[in-house]
Enzyme design. Structure first.
Site, PDB file in Angstrom:
ATOM      1  CD  GLU A 136      -2.469  -3.492  -2.089  1.00 25.95           C
ATOM      2  OE1 GLU A 136      -3.314  -2.594  -2.268  1.00 25.95           O
ATOM      3  OE2 GLU A 136      -2.087  -3.854  -0.950  1.00 25.95           O
ATOM      4  CB  THR A 165      -0.948  -0.019   1.224  1.00 26.78           C
ATOM      5  OG1 THR A 165      -1.751  -1.201   1.164  1.00 26.78           O
ATOM      6  CG2 THR A 165      -1.864   1.201   1.222  1.00 26.78           C
ATOM      7  CB  THR A 166       4.030   2.103   1.823  1.00 27.04           C
ATOM      8  OG1 THR A 166       3.443   1.749   3.073  1.00 27.04           O
ATOM      9  CG2 THR A 166       4.924   3.314   1.991  1.00 27.04           C
TER      10      THR A 166
END
Ligand SMILES: Cc1cc2cn([C@H]3C[C@H](O)[C@@H](CO)O3)c(=O)nc2[nH]1
Length: 223
Positions: free
Chosen positions: A92, A23-24
């Protein structure tokens, strides 16, 4: 007669264990307006017709494994086929990590009965046999189980309360077999490894090592 230009974006997958920093990584690339970022649809898994399938999964993997992975596969297919005018699509996870990491693990743990695994596999083979799930590059956020375990605990996701370090070790091995040693299954695209153990404060330099490869399709400079 107008010809229909079907623009297929340069598709990049961000893959890695729970807590490896996907996510980062995704959020860092939100700054570029020619990149369409698609986060893991975990909110859908937490609310499918009002049911929290993620919670059910961790409560009883044998009972809910098929249900969960069947819905994951649908939501991933929706993301693979998501239309965007952006030059680059950054996803993702994917239908590939669903099958090669998570479903494969369930098969090995006999969490998924063989008939159920066959159904998921038939959907997977059909979905990946056409151009619906084409991928151009995979970024593997490679992190050690101890590091991701600590982050998972700090993040403190309700559904993951029962997840143990042992499971993260096993999921790490599944990712290593697929993306690093490549001993299991094929990789649908070239893999770039990023050191997922690095702290948030310094990881941007690590991201910048792969940025040229992500933009290479758009920049005319030789990569
Ligand atoms: C593609 C795919 C993602 C994915 C995530 N998960 C779990 C791991 C994490 O606890 C949570 C969010 O990634 O969902 C899973 O069990 N099976 C999955 N399959």
């Amino acid at each position: 007669k107008r010809i229909k230009l079907t623009h297929s974006p340069f598709t990049v997958l961000v893959e890695g264990n729970i807590g490896s920093g996907k996510t980062t990584f995704l959020n860092y690339f939100k700054q570029y307006n020619n990149i369409c970022t698609l986060a893991e649809p975990i909110e859908l898994w937490k609310n499918c017709g009002g049911y929290n399938l993620l919670s059910h999964l961790y409560e009883d993997r044998e009972r809910w494994g098929f249900t969960f992975q069947s819905y994951v596969q649908l939501t991933m297919l929706q993301q693979h086929t998501f239309k965007t005018d952006c030059a680059i699509k950054l996803m993702e996870r994917s239908i590939y990590s669903a099958r090669y990491c998570f479903v494969e693990k369930m098969i090995r743990d006999s969490v998924l009965p063989a008939p159920s695994a066959s159904v998921i596999d038939e959907w997977f083979k059909w979905a990946t046999s056409s151009a619906m799930c084409d991928v151009d590059l995979i970024i593997y956020l490679r992190a050690s189980p101890e590091v991701v375990y600590k982050r998972m605990r700090e993040r403190n996701r309700q559904e993951e309360k029962t997840v143990q370090l042992e499971y993260l070790h096993e999921m790490h091995e599944m990712h290593e077999n697929w993306l690093y040693y490549k001993t299991m299954f094929t990789c649908p695209a070239p893999v770039l490894v990023v050191n997922g153990d690095l702290d948030k404060s310094v990881i941007v330099e690590e991201y910048q090592k792969v940025t040229p490869s992500i933009f290479n399709k758009c920049l005319s400079v030789p990569s």
